[in-house]
Enzyme design. Structure first.
Site, PDB file in Angstrom:
ATOM      1  N   ASP A   1       0.814  -1.220   0.000  1.00 39.15           N
ATOM      2  CA  ASP A   1       0.000   0.000   0.000  1.00 39.15           C
ATOM      3  C   ASP A   1       0.852   1.277   0.000  1.00 39.15           C
ATOM      4  O   ASP A   1       0.526   2.252   0.667  1.00 39.15           O
ATOM      5  CB  ASP A   1      -0.968   0.006   1.196  1.00 39.15           C
ATOM      6  CG  ASP A   1      -1.695  -1.309   1.316  1.00 39.15           C
ATOM      7  OD1 ASP A   1      -2.201  -1.786   0.296  1.00 39.15           O
ATOM      8  OD2 ASP A   1      -1.731  -1.880   2.422  1.00 39.15           O
TER       9      ASP A   1
ATOM     10  N   GLY B   1       1.149   1.245  -7.524  1.00 46.58           N
ATOM     11  CA  GLY B   1       0.291   1.291  -8.711  1.00 46.58           C
ATOM     12  C   GLY B   1       0.420   2.625  -9.431  1.00 46.58           C
ATOM     13  O   GLY B   1       0.544   2.689 -10.650  1.00 46.58           O
TER      14      GLY B   1
ATOM     15  N   HIS C   1      -4.091  -2.666  -6.677  1.00 48.10           N
ATOM     16  CA  HIS C   1      -3.426  -1.492  -7.224  1.00 48.10           C
ATOM     17  C   HIS C   1      -4.456  -0.468  -7.692  1.00 48.10           C
ATOM     18  O   HIS C   1      -5.344  -0.780  -8.462  1.00 48.10           O
ATOM     19  CB  HIS C   1      -2.508  -1.890  -8.386  1.00 48.10           C
ATOM     20  CG  HIS C   1      -1.271  -2.603  -7.909  1.00 48.10           C
ATOM     21  ND1 HIS C   1      -0.353  -3.152  -8.757  1.00 48.10           N
ATOM     22  CD2 HIS C   1      -0.793  -2.826  -6.661  1.00 48.10           C
ATOM     23  CE1 HIS C   1       0.629  -3.695  -8.049  1.00 48.10           C
ATOM     24  NE2 HIS C   1       0.374  -3.523  -6.776  1.00 48.10           N
ATOM     25  N   THR C   2      -4.309   0.739  -7.176  1.00 46.97           N
ATOM     26  CA  THR C   2      -5.204   1.813  -7.596  1.00 46.97           C
ATOM     27  C   THR C   2      -4.460   2.668  -8.606  1.00 46.97           C
ATOM     28  O   THR C   2      -3.346   3.107  -8.351  1.00 46.97           O
ATOM     29  CB  THR C   2      -5.614   2.661  -6.387  1.00 46.97           C
ATOM     30  OG1 THR C   2      -6.104   1.772  -5.379  1.00 46.97           O
ATOM     31  CG2 THR C   2      -6.691   3.662  -6.739  1.00 46.97           C
TER      32      THR C   2
ATOM     33  N   THR D   1      -8.148  -4.402  -1.277  1.00 45.49           N
ATOM     34  CA  THR D   1      -8.644  -5.757  -1.510  1.00 45.49           C
ATOM     35  C   THR D   1      -9.648  -6.181  -0.439  1.00 45.49           C
ATOM     36  O   THR D   1     -10.643  -6.823  -0.736  1.00 45.49           O
ATOM     37  CB  THR D   1      -7.447  -6.748  -1.534  1.00 45.49           C
ATOM     38  OG1 THR D   1      -6.569  -6.312  -2.567  1.00 45.49           O
ATOM     39  CG2 THR D   1      -7.878  -8.170  -1.801  1.00 45.49           C
TER      40      THR D   1
HETATM   41  P1  IMP Z   1      -1.766 -13.188   2.134  1.00 44.20           P
HETATM   42  O1  IMP Z   1      -0.814 -12.631   1.117  1.00 44.20           O
HETATM   43  O2  IMP Z   1      -3.203 -13.064   1.724  1.00 44.20           O
HETATM   44  O3  IMP Z   1      -1.403 -14.577   2.572  1.00 44.20           O
HETATM   45  O4  IMP Z   1      -1.625 -12.278   3.447  1.00 44.20           O
HETATM   46  C1  IMP Z   1      -0.470 -12.311   4.268  1.00 44.20           C
HETATM   47  C2  IMP Z   1      -0.239 -10.945   4.883  1.00 44.20           C
HETATM   48  O5  IMP Z   1       0.146 -10.019   3.869  1.00 44.20           O
HETATM   49  C3  IMP Z   1      -1.462 -10.339   5.564  1.00 44.20           C
HETATM   50  O6  IMP Z   1      -1.021  -9.604   6.678  1.00 44.20           O
HETATM   51  C4  IMP Z   1      -2.029  -9.405   4.503  1.00 44.20           C
HETATM   52  O7  IMP Z   1      -2.756  -8.358   5.056  1.00 44.20           O
HETATM   53  C5  IMP Z   1      -0.748  -8.908   3.863  1.00 44.20           C
HETATM   54  N1  IMP Z   1      -0.939  -8.517   2.452  1.00 44.20           N
HETATM   55  C6  IMP Z   1      -1.026  -9.338   1.383  1.00 44.20           C
HETATM   56  N2  IMP Z   1      -1.149  -8.618   0.247  1.00 44.20           N
HETATM   57  C7  IMP Z   1      -1.131  -7.331   0.600  1.00 44.20           C
HETATM   58  C8  IMP Z   1      -1.193  -6.102  -0.137  1.00 44.20           C
HETATM   59  O8  IMP Z   1      -1.281  -6.069  -1.371  1.00 44.20           O
HETATM   60  N3  IMP Z   1      -1.140  -4.943   0.596  1.00 44.20           N
HETATM   61  C9  IMP Z   1      -0.992  -4.960   1.942  1.00 44.20           C
HETATM   62  N4  IMP Z   1      -0.926  -6.074   2.674  1.00 44.20           N
HETATM   63  C10 IMP Z   1      -1.000  -7.257   2.010  1.00 44.20           C
HETATM   64 MG    MG Z   2      -2.057  -2.324  -2.579  1.00 37.69          MG
END
Ligand code: IMP
Ligand code: MG
Length: 341
Positions: free
Chosen positions: A18, A22, A48-49, A251
């Site tokens: 975050d 993007g 991605h925004t 998401t």
């Molecule tokens: P997972 O990738 O869904 O297994 O999540 C594992 C950890 O990564 C969690 O704490 C999610 O919140 C974080 N996470 C996964 N993808 C993102 C993202 O795109 N942005 C921020 N946090 C993410």
């Molecule tokens: Mg993001």
């Protein structure tokens, strides 16, 4: 046939995701003369925004090159959910983008309904995952019993088994401190979020020219991580940052735990990622609440104004990070000062 690689630029997150990657990738796609824009890791856990001509778009998996008519590749170390891929294809078609430019590597692993079920029942509550089946899919990949995109009929039309050439932009997902090796395990994602992971797309590391590292002027964490304590959710200044900075997941819609910038962590991330150009965004957000704090050497420091805070960050980053060539500060939307040198 021209099949030489000219150069590769990489954009990666330096924090916990975050960080406006993007927006940076979208800006680079517009001005950078790339032949390919590629995702190298993760799946539709990302969000991605992108703003194009002042219109906001959201994607989860398909690289941002698509908004600029550039071939967009989903790499072999990504994981792909069939339903969400086709939802995204339809969304992009409806918005008038050329989805014939979207390609999937033959060895991209497929997320199944069972992966999603396992994620939701065994990981979502304890680790705050996005519930998209990411960890179970990578688990099967490394156990060598996963399903490959090339074996799925519906993907046939999108499979691309050629070599990259020309100018390439690699779009990172998640961030440095969510990396499976560098993050606060097990509070991480299951992929390589550092730039070296991009080489899985099929190029040698020597081709990498610029590494654009993205950070915000404060830190946020979506999902569970003991490094972000529960008390942070009661700090009124930090809650103001959440409100003014709209810190809710793209998401999941979850509120992101917010903290002052941890400069110690940022130095490590810049150094180890090899960031050559850092973009620190959302300056307008801290200016609105008029509080200028950061952690350095494990202590909290406070500054009178942004200019003093900036001078301090510049000095510390330049002293510690010898690969860093440029530091860019930006507000929430504009990235006018970004250039390729
Ligand atoms: P997972 O990738 O869904 O297994 O999540 C594992 C950890 O990564 C969690 O704490 C999610 O919140 C974080 N996470 C996964 N993808 C993102 C993202 O795109 N942005 C921020 N946090 C993410
Ligand atoms: Mg993001």
């Amino acid at each position: 046939m021209v099949d030489k690689i000219n150069y590769v630029d990489v954009c990666c997150g330096l924090s916990w995701g975050d960080e406006a990657k993007g927006k940076i990738v979208s800006y680079l796609s517009k001005i950078g003369n790339y032949d390919f824009v590629c995702r190298w890791a993760g799946g539709n856990n990302a969000g991605h925004t992108i703003y194009k001509d002042n219109i906001k778009y959201k994607t989860h998996l398909i690289p941002s090159g698509i908004f600029y008519n550039i071939r967009s590749i989903i790499g072999p170390d990504c994981v792909i959910n069939k339903k969400s891929f086709f939802e995204e294809i339809n969304y992009l078609k409806e918005k008038g983008f050329n989805t014939n430019l979207i390609f999937i590597s033959p060895n991209t692993h497929v997320i199944t309904d069972e992966h999603i079920k396992e994620d939701i029942t065994s990981l979502h509550d304890s680790q705050g995952t996005t519930g998209k089946g990411i960890a179970p899919c990578y688990k099967d990949k490394y156990a060598r019993k996963g399903i490959l995109a090339k074996n799925i009929d519906e993907f046939k039309h999108y499979i691309w088994d050629e070599k990259l050439y020309g100018n390439i932009l690699c779009e990172g997902a998640q961030g440095f401190w969510l990396d499976i090796n560098k993050g606060n395990y097990p509070y991480v994602t299951s992929s390589n979020t550092l730039p070296y992971g991009a080489c899985s797309l099929g190029f040698a590391p020597q081709y990498i020219r610029n590494i654009y590292g993205a950070s915000k002027i404060y830190d946020t964490r979506s999902g569970i991580d003991p490094f972000f304590s529960k008390e942070l959710l009661e700090d009124t200044d930090l809650l103001e940052l959440v409100k003014i900075g709209h810190e809710y997941g793209t998401t999941t819609g979850r509120m992101r735990t917010t903290n002052w910038l941890n400069l110690d962590k940022l130095i490590d991330a810049v150094k180890i990622s090899g960031t050559t150009i850092i973009i620190i965004s959302k300056i307008d957000v801290i200016e609105k609440i008029n509080k200028y704090k950061l952690y350095y050497d494990s202590k909290i420091l406070e500054f009178d104004n942004f200019s003093k805070m900036k001078d301090f960050i510049d000095k510390i980053l330049i002293t510690n990070c010898n690969l860093l060539k440029k530091i860019i500060y930006s507000n929430t939307v504009e990235l006018k000062d970004l250039d390729l040198d």
